[in-house]
Design a protein around this motif. Structure first.
Motif, PDB file in Angstrom:
ATOM      1  N   LYS A  71      48.481  32.249  30.573  1.00 53.55           N
ATOM      2  CA  LYS A  71      48.540  32.487  32.005  1.00 53.55           C
ATOM      3  C   LYS A  71      47.821  33.779  32.379  1.00 53.55           C
ATOM      4  O   LYS A  71      47.828  34.750  31.628  1.00 53.55           O
ATOM      5  CB  LYS A  71      50.002  32.583  32.479  1.00 53.55           C
ATOM      6  N   HIS A  72      47.221  33.774  33.543  1.00 49.18           N
ATOM      7  CA  HIS A  72      46.593  34.961  34.114  1.00 49.18           C
ATOM      8  C   HIS A  72      47.101  35.127  35.528  1.00 49.18           C
ATOM      9  O   HIS A  72      47.514  34.159  36.169  1.00 49.18           O
ATOM     10  CB  HIS A  72      45.072  34.846  34.081  1.00 49.18           C
ATOM     11  N   TYR A  73      47.057  36.351  36.005  1.00 49.14           N
ATOM     12  CA  TYR A  73      47.649  36.670  37.291  1.00 49.14           C
ATOM     13  C   TYR A  73      46.719  37.522  38.134  1.00 49.14           C
ATOM     14  O   TYR A  73      46.000  38.372  37.614  1.00 49.14           O
ATOM     15  CB  TYR A  73      48.952  37.458  37.089  1.00 49.14           C
ATOM     16  N   VAL A  74      46.784  37.288  39.426  1.00 50.48           N
ATOM     17  CA  VAL A  74      46.199  38.184  40.410  1.00 50.48           C
ATOM     18  C   VAL A  74      47.402  38.816  41.093  1.00 50.48           C
ATOM     19  O   VAL A  74      48.370  38.134  41.424  1.00 50.48           O
ATOM     20  CB  VAL A  74      45.338  37.421  41.426  1.00 50.48           C
ATOM     21  N   TYR A  75      47.355  40.119  41.291  1.00 54.77           N
ATOM     22  CA  TYR A  75      48.521  40.797  41.835  1.00 54.77           C
ATOM     23  C   TYR A  75      48.118  41.851  42.845  1.00 54.77           C
ATOM     24  O   TYR A  75      46.971  42.321  42.866  1.00 54.77           O
ATOM     25  CB  TYR A  75      49.346  41.434  40.712  1.00 54.77           C
ATOM     26  N   ILE A  76      49.076  42.204  43.693  1.00 53.68           N
ATOM     27  CA  ILE A  76      48.884  43.285  44.656  1.00 53.68           C
ATOM     28  C   ILE A  76      50.023  44.272  44.466  1.00 53.68           C
ATOM     29  O   ILE A  76      51.190  43.880  44.413  1.00 53.68           O
ATOM     30  CB  ILE A  76      48.868  42.777  46.104  1.00 53.68           C
ATOM     31  N   ILE A  77      49.653  45.545  44.357  1.00 48.84           N
ATOM     32  CA  ILE A  77      50.648  46.611  44.271  1.00 48.84           C
ATOM     33  C   ILE A  77      50.415  47.589  45.422  1.00 48.84           C
ATOM     34  O   ILE A  77      49.330  47.641  46.007  1.00 48.84           O
ATOM     35  CB  ILE A  77      50.616  47.350  42.915  1.00 48.84           C
ATOM     36  N   THR A  78      51.444  48.366  45.731  1.00 41.44           N
ATOM     37  CA  THR A  78      51.372  49.352  46.797  1.00 41.44           C
ATOM     38  C   THR A  78      52.259  50.536  46.440  1.00 41.44           C
ATOM     39  O   THR A  78      52.916  50.536  45.396  1.00 41.44           O
ATOM     40  CB  THR A  78      51.797  48.727  48.146  1.00 41.44           C
ATOM     41  N   ASN A  79      52.291  51.508  47.321  1.00 35.69           N
ATOM     42  CA  ASN A  79      53.167  52.663  47.123  1.00 35.69           C
ATOM     43  C   ASN A  79      54.327  52.671  48.116  1.00 35.69           C
ATOM     44  O   ASN A  79      55.288  53.393  47.937  1.00 35.69           O
ATOM     45  CB  ASN A  79      52.378  53.974  47.213  1.00 35.69           C
ATOM     46  N   LYS A  80      54.210  51.870  49.180  1.00 39.66           N
ATOM     47  CA  LYS A  80      55.278  51.734  50.177  1.00 39.66           C
ATOM     48  C   LYS A  80      54.939  50.555  51.064  1.00 39.66           C
ATOM     49  O   LYS A  80      53.810  50.052  51.047  1.00 39.66           O
ATOM     50  CB  LYS A  80      55.403  53.008  51.017  1.00 39.66           C
ATOM     51  N   SER A  81      55.893  50.100  51.840  1.00 45.62           N
ATOM     52  CA  SER A  81      55.670  48.984  52.744  1.00 45.62           C
ATOM     53  C   SER A  81      54.477  49.275  53.641  1.00 45.62           C
ATOM     54  O   SER A  81      54.418  50.315  54.293  1.00 45.62           O
ATOM     55  CB  SER A  81      56.928  48.747  53.581  1.00 45.62           C
ATOM     56  N   LYS A  82      53.529  48.374  53.618  1.00 46.04           N
ATOM     57  CA  LYS A  82      52.302  48.460  54.408  1.00 46.04           C
ATOM     58  C   LYS A  82      51.463  49.700  54.102  1.00 46.04           C
ATOM     59  O   LYS A  82      50.719  50.198  54.928  1.00 46.04           O
ATOM     60  CB  LYS A  82      52.614  48.340  55.891  1.00 46.04           C
ATOM     61  N   LYS A 108      40.044  35.690  37.884  1.00 45.89           N
ATOM     62  CA  LYS A 108      39.006  36.666  38.229  1.00 45.89           C
ATOM     63  C   LYS A 108      38.273  36.269  39.511  1.00 45.89           C
ATOM     64  O   LYS A 108      37.941  37.127  40.334  1.00 45.89           O
ATOM     65  CB  LYS A 108      38.024  36.839  37.079  1.00 45.89           C
ATOM     66  N   LEU A 109      38.027  34.980  39.687  1.00 46.32           N
ATOM     67  CA  LEU A 109      37.381  34.515  40.916  1.00 46.32           C
ATOM     68  C   LEU A 109      38.261  34.791  42.132  1.00 46.32           C
ATOM     69  O   LEU A 109      37.775  35.251  43.172  1.00 46.32           O
ATOM     70  CB  LEU A 109      37.064  33.021  40.828  1.00 46.32           C
ATOM     71  N   ARG A 110      39.555  34.521  41.991  1.00 47.36           N
ATOM     72  CA  ARG A 110      40.479  34.769  43.092  1.00 47.36           C
ATOM     73  C   ARG A 110      40.582  36.268  43.395  1.00 47.36           C
ATOM     74  O   ARG A 110      40.616  36.674  44.561  1.00 47.36           O
ATOM     75  CB  ARG A 110      41.856  34.196  42.754  1.00 47.36           C
ATOM     76  N   GLU A 111      40.625  37.092  42.367  1.00 44.98           N
ATOM     77  CA  GLU A 111      40.678  38.538  42.559  1.00 44.98           C
ATOM     78  C   GLU A 111      39.455  39.010  43.357  1.00 44.98           C
ATOM     79  O   GLU A 111      39.589  39.767  44.335  1.00 44.98           O
ATOM     80  CB  GLU A 111      40.717  39.260  41.214  1.00 44.98           C
ATOM     81  N   LYS A 112      38.277  38.565  42.964  1.00 45.57           N
ATOM     82  CA  LYS A 112      37.053  38.961  43.666  1.00 45.57           C
ATOM     83  C   LYS A 112      37.080  38.499  45.118  1.00 45.57           C
ATOM     84  O   LYS A 112      36.670  39.229  46.021  1.00 45.57           O
ATOM     85  CB  LYS A 112      35.828  38.401  42.946  1.00 45.57           C
ATOM     86  N   GLN A 113      37.572  37.288  45.322  1.00 42.14           N
ATOM     87  CA  GLN A 113      37.674  36.751  46.683  1.00 42.14           C
ATOM     88  C   GLN A 113      38.601  37.622  47.533  1.00 42.14           C
ATOM     89  O   GLN A 113      38.245  38.032  48.637  1.00 42.14           O
ATOM     90  CB  GLN A 113      38.213  35.313  46.629  1.00 42.14           C
TER      91      GLN A 113
END
Length: 94
Positions: A2-13, A62-67
């Motif tokens: 499995k491979h994953y595309v993810y989003i991280i942040t430091n606080k809401s919005k 990787k394609l989704r990440e670039k998109q």
């Protein structure tokens, strides 16, 4: 594997970072512990997993990440808020 595309942040919005990995739990651990202290995520203290997608191949991920990296901020926020309207930290769920 499995491979994953993810989003991280430091606080809401807050500041958003989009990444791709074959080991999501390990990668988020690395962000949390600033294993690579000079990276964008370490400099901006980005370690809260708020969104992820799972793929069956590295190529797809990787394609989704670039998109997604080409998207404007509004589109990214819409994607996050559809799946995680409360901006819950998802690390414990993976």
């Amino acid at each position: 594997m499995k491979h994953y595309v993810y989003i991280i942040t430091n606080k809401s919005k807050g500041v958003l970072y989009i990444g791709e990995t074959g080991g999501l739990k390990k990668r988020i651990y690395q962000h949390k512990n600033k294993v690579h202290p000079t990276t964008f995520s370490a400099i901006y203290n980005l370690d809260m997993l708020i969104y992820y997608e799972e793929y069956n191949s590295e190529v797809e991920a990787k394609l989704r990440e670039k998109q997604m990296k080409k998207w404007n901020r509004e589109w990214k926020l819409e994607l996050i808020e559809k799946a995680n309207p409360d901006w819950k930290y998802l690390y414990e769920e993976i």
